[in-house]
Design an enzyme around this catalytic site. Structure first.
Site, PDB file in Angstrom:
ATOM      1  CG  ASN A  94      37.132  72.824  -9.540  1.00  0.00           C
ATOM      2  OD1 ASN A  94      38.298  72.519  -8.998  1.00  0.00           O
ATOM      3  ND2 ASN A  94      37.091  73.716 -10.599  1.00  0.00           N
ATOM      4  CB  CYS A 133      41.993  74.279 -11.493  1.00  0.00           C
ATOM      5  SG  CYS A 133      40.862  75.068 -10.591  1.00  0.00           S
ATOM      6  CG  HIS A 144      41.071  70.676 -12.714  1.00  0.00           C
ATOM      7  ND1 HIS A 144      40.773  70.534 -11.408  1.00  0.00           N
ATOM      8  CD2 HIS A 144      40.177  71.814 -12.977  1.00  0.00           C
ATOM      9  CE1 HIS A 144      40.385  71.556 -10.949  1.00  0.00           C
ATOM     10  NE2 HIS A 144      39.832  72.353 -12.132  1.00  0.00           N
TER      11      HIS A 144
HETATM   12  O1  UT7 Z   1      38.686  74.985 -12.622  1.00  0.00           O
HETATM   13  C1  UT7 Z   1      38.181  75.789 -13.231  1.00  0.00           C
HETATM   14  C2  UT7 Z   1      36.678  76.186 -12.614  1.00  0.00           C
HETATM   15  N1  UT7 Z   1      35.677  76.467 -13.587  1.00  0.00           N
HETATM   16  C3  UT7 Z   1      35.137  75.830 -14.449  1.00  0.00           C
HETATM   17  O2  UT7 Z   1      35.513  74.699 -14.858  1.00  0.00           O
HETATM   18  C4  UT7 Z   1      33.735  76.326 -14.765  1.00  0.00           C
HETATM   19  C5  UT7 Z   1      33.565  75.806 -16.396  1.00  0.00           C
HETATM   20  N2  UT7 Z   1      31.994  76.280 -16.621  1.00  0.00           N
HETATM   21  C6  UT7 Z   1      31.006  75.430 -16.464  1.00  0.00           C
HETATM   22  O3  UT7 Z   1      31.415  74.390 -15.491  1.00  0.00           O
HETATM   23  C7  UT7 Z   1      29.657  75.848 -16.577  1.00  0.00           C
HETATM   24  O4  UT7 Z   1      29.693  76.944 -17.388  1.00  0.00           O
HETATM   25  C8  UT7 Z   1      28.721  76.043 -15.441  1.00  0.00           C
HETATM   26  C9  UT7 Z   1      28.466  74.785 -14.722  1.00  0.00           C
HETATM   27  C10 UT7 Z   1      29.254  77.294 -14.576  1.00  0.00           C
HETATM   28  C11 UT7 Z   1      27.558  76.627 -15.959  1.00  0.00           C
HETATM   29  O5  UT7 Z   1      26.708  75.631 -16.821  1.00  0.00           O
HETATM   30  P1  UT7 Z   1      26.191  76.114 -18.291  1.00  0.00           P
HETATM   31  O6  UT7 Z   1      25.941  74.829 -19.049  1.00  0.00           O
HETATM   32  O7  UT7 Z   1      27.316  76.913 -18.948  1.00  0.00           O
HETATM   33  O8  UT7 Z   1      25.113  77.096 -17.831  1.00  0.00           O
HETATM   34  P2  UT7 Z   1      24.768  78.599 -18.190  1.00  0.00           P
HETATM   35  O9  UT7 Z   1      25.869  79.392 -17.464  1.00  0.00           O
HETATM   36  O10 UT7 Z   1      24.890  78.773 -19.707  1.00  0.00           O
HETATM   37  O11 UT7 Z   1      23.437  78.798 -17.651  1.00  0.00           O
HETATM   38  C12 UT7 Z   1      22.182  78.243 -18.265  1.00  0.00           C
HETATM   39  C13 UT7 Z   1      21.064  78.381 -17.490  1.00  0.00           C
HETATM   40  C14 UT7 Z   1      20.933  80.101 -17.231  1.00  0.00           C
HETATM   41  O12 UT7 Z   1      19.594  80.221 -17.208  1.00  0.00           O
HETATM   42  P3  UT7 Z   1      18.844  80.941 -18.796  1.00  0.00           P
HETATM   43  O13 UT7 Z   1      19.666  82.249 -18.895  1.00  0.00           O
HETATM   44  O14 UT7 Z   1      19.047  79.997 -19.791  1.00  0.00           O
HETATM   45  O15 UT7 Z   1      17.395  81.038 -18.203  1.00  0.00           O
HETATM   46  C15 UT7 Z   1      21.362  80.346 -15.765  1.00  0.00           C
HETATM   47  O16 UT7 Z   1      20.781  81.306 -15.236  1.00  0.00           O
HETATM   48  O17 UT7 Z   1      20.989  77.633 -16.313  1.00  0.00           O
HETATM   49  C16 UT7 Z   1      21.018  78.931 -15.301  1.00  0.00           C
HETATM   50  N3  UT7 Z   1      21.887  78.559 -14.223  1.00  0.00           N
HETATM   51  C17 UT7 Z   1      21.317  77.700 -13.102  1.00  0.00           C
HETATM   52  N4  UT7 Z   1      20.164  77.061 -13.117  1.00  0.00           N
HETATM   53  C18 UT7 Z   1      19.947  76.069 -11.817  1.00  0.00           C
HETATM   54  C19 UT7 Z   1      23.079  78.864 -13.855  1.00  0.00           C
HETATM   55  N5  UT7 Z   1      23.503  78.266 -12.797  1.00  0.00           N
HETATM   56  C20 UT7 Z   1      22.425  77.500 -12.275  1.00  0.00           C
HETATM   57  C21 UT7 Z   1      22.226  76.862 -10.991  1.00  0.00           C
HETATM   58  N6  UT7 Z   1      20.799  75.884 -11.050  1.00  0.00           N
HETATM   59  N7  UT7 Z   1      23.254  76.410 -10.105  1.00  0.00           N
END
Ligand code: UT7
Length: 330
Positions: free
Chosen positions: A285, A115, A255
Site C-alpha cells: 500500500n 490514500c 487503491h
Molecule cells: O489504505 C488503507 C489502509 N489500511 C487498510 O486497508 C487495512 C485494512 N485491513 C486489512 O488489510 C486487514 O485487516 C489486515 C491485513 C491489517 C489484517 O488482516 P485480518 O484478516 O483482518 O487479520 P486480523 O487482524 O483479524 O488478525 C487475525 C489473526 C490475529 O491472531 P488471533 O487473535 O486470531 O490469534 C492476529 O494477531 O492474525 C494475527 N496477525 C498476524 N499474524 C501473522 C495479525 N497480523 C499478523 C501478521 N502475521 N502480520
C-alpha cells in the site's frame, strides 16, 4: 464561460529500488510469507534508501509524466502533490518539485487525504482546467510510508511501501478525459487510521518517540469493513454521475491496500478480476501513490484502448474516499 473537458495527457511513476520481501519481514517480526500473502496479497514492497525522500520519488514520476505528455515544465500552471509523508511540515513537496523540475510558471501546493489523496488532487486539478484559466496541471501522489511505519508492529509493517505516480492534466476532446468525480469524508472515523503525534496536539518529544506515537496506528478490521463498503459505493456513484453503469467499465483501478478488499469490491460491482488493475503484490500500500502508479503501469503496458472507460476508486484515513471516471484517449 464554456467549460473545458479535462484529459489525462500523460502518466508517469517511480518506485525506489530497494525491495523488502515478506521473507525479510519474517526475520524482523512475528509473521510469515504465507500469512501476509493469504491475508493481503502482498509479496514485497519498495522502500527508499537512506537520503532518499518523497521529493525524489515525486520528481522522478513527474519527469516521466511530462515526457509522456510531451509537455515542458515551463508550461505547467499548477503542481498539486497528494501526500501524508512530506519531506518536512513546510514548505510543501509541491514547491520543492516546482524548483527541481523548473516549473517557473506554476502555483504549487500539497493535499492531505491519505490514500484517497490522489483522487482529491485529481479533482482539484480538474477544476483548475475546467475553468479555462489553467492550461496544464501536474498532479502527483507520492509517499514515503516507510518513514511513518512502525517496523516492530506486525499489524501495519506488512502493509505499506514507498513510491510515486503522476499525471498531466490539460484540455481534451469533448467526450474524452475526466467524465465525473466523486469525493467523500467521514471524520467520525478519524481514530481508525492515524499518526497520533507529530502535529500541534502532540508535538514530537522524547516521550512521544518512546511510545512510538509518531508512527501509523490502525484498527485493521474496521478499516477493512469500511473499505469494502465504500469502494463499491463510490464506484457506482461516480458511474451514475457520468450516466454510465458497471457494464461500461473496461478497467477498474482501485487503491492498492489489500487484494481481499479489491476482490470484494470487484465482486460487489460484478466485475471479473481481469478487468481490475492489481499491483499490490509488488508494492504493498503506497497510500496516495497507489492509484497513479497502477494507472501508469496499466497504461504503459498497453492495457487501455482508446475510448475505454476507466474507473479509479480510493479510500483512506480521515476517513476519506474518492472516485473518478475517465474515458481513455485524447
Ligand atoms: O489504505 C488503507 C489502509 N489500511 C487498510 O486497508 C487495512 C485494512 N485491513 C486489512 O488489510 C486487514 O485487516 C489486515 C491485513 C491489517 C489484517 O488482516 P485480518 O484478516 O483482518 O487479520 P486480523 O487482524 O483479524 O488478525 C487475525 C489473526 C490475529 O491472531 P488471533 O487473535 O486470531 O490469534 C492476529 O494477531 O492474525 C494475527 N496477525 C498476524 N499474524 C501473522 C495479525 N497480523 C499478523 C501478521 N502475521 N502480520
Amino acid at each position: 464561460m464554456e467549460q473545458n473537458c479535462v484529459g489525462i495527457l500523460g502518466t508517469g511513476s517511480y518506485v525506489p529500488e530497494k525491495v523488502i520481501t515478506n521473507h525479510d519481514l519474517a526475520k524482523m517480526i512475528d509473521t510469515s510469507d504465507d500469512w501476509i500473502v493469504e491475508r493481503t496479497g502482498i509479496r514485497e514492497r519498495r522502500v527508499v534508501k537512506e537520503g532518499e525522500s518523497t521529493l525524489d520519488l515525486a520528481v522522478k514520476a513527474a519527469e516521466k509524466a511530462l515526457q509522456d505528455a510531451g509537455v515542458t515544465a515551463a508550461e505547467l500552471n499548477a503542481i498539486i502533490v497528494a501526500t501524508v509523508t512530506p519531506d518536512m511540515p513546510f514548505p510543501s513537496v509541491a514547491c520543492l518539485v516546482q524548483e527541481k523540475i523548473g516549473a517557473r510558471n506554476a502555483a504549487a501546493f500539497d493535499i492531505t487525504a491519505v490514500c484517497a489523496g490522489f483522487i482529491y488532487a485529481l479533482a482539484t486539478g480538474s477544476m483548475f482546467i475546467y475553468t479555462g484559466n489553467y492550461k496544464k496541471v501536474l498532479v502527483i501522489g507520492a509517499e514515503t510510508m516507510s518513514a511513518i511505519t512502525d517496523w516492530s508492529d506486525r499489524n501495519t509493517a506488512i502493509l505499506f511501501g514507498d513510491g510515486a505516480g503522476a499525471v498531466i492534466l490539460g484540455k481534451t476532446t469533448p467526450g474524452y478525459g475526466v467524465l465525473s468525480l466523486h469525493l467523500g469524508a467521514d471524520g467520525s472515523g478519524s481514530d481508525l487510521l492515524k499518526v497520533p503525534a507529530g502535529g500541534t496536539r502532540l508535538p514530537v518529544s522524547e516521550e512521544i518517540v518512546a511510545n512510538r506515537l509518531h508512527f501509523i496506528r490502525m484498527d485493521g478490521n474496521e478499516v477493512f469493513k469500511f473499505a469494502v463498503k465504500v469502494m463499491g459505493e463510490a464506484a457506482k456513484q461516480v458511474l451514475e454521475k457520468a450516466n454510465l453503469s458497471t457494464d461500461n467499465i473496461a478497467y477498474l483501478v482501485p487503491h492498492q491496500a489489500n487484494l481481499r478488499i479489491i476482490q470484494s469490491a470487484a465482486k460487489r460491482l460484478r466485475l471479473p478480476m481481469d478487468k481490475v488493475v492489481v499491483n499490490v503484490d509488488k508494492y504493498g500500500n503506497t497510500s496516495a501513490a497507489s492509484i497513479p502508479i497502477a494507472l501508469d503501469e496499466a497504461a504503459k503496458s498497453g492495457k487501455f484502448k482508446n475510448g475505454d472507460i476507466i474507473v479509479m476508486v480510493g479510500f483512506g484515513g480521515g476517513l476519506t474516499w474518492g472516485s473518478g471516471v475517465v474515458r481513455w484517449g485524447k
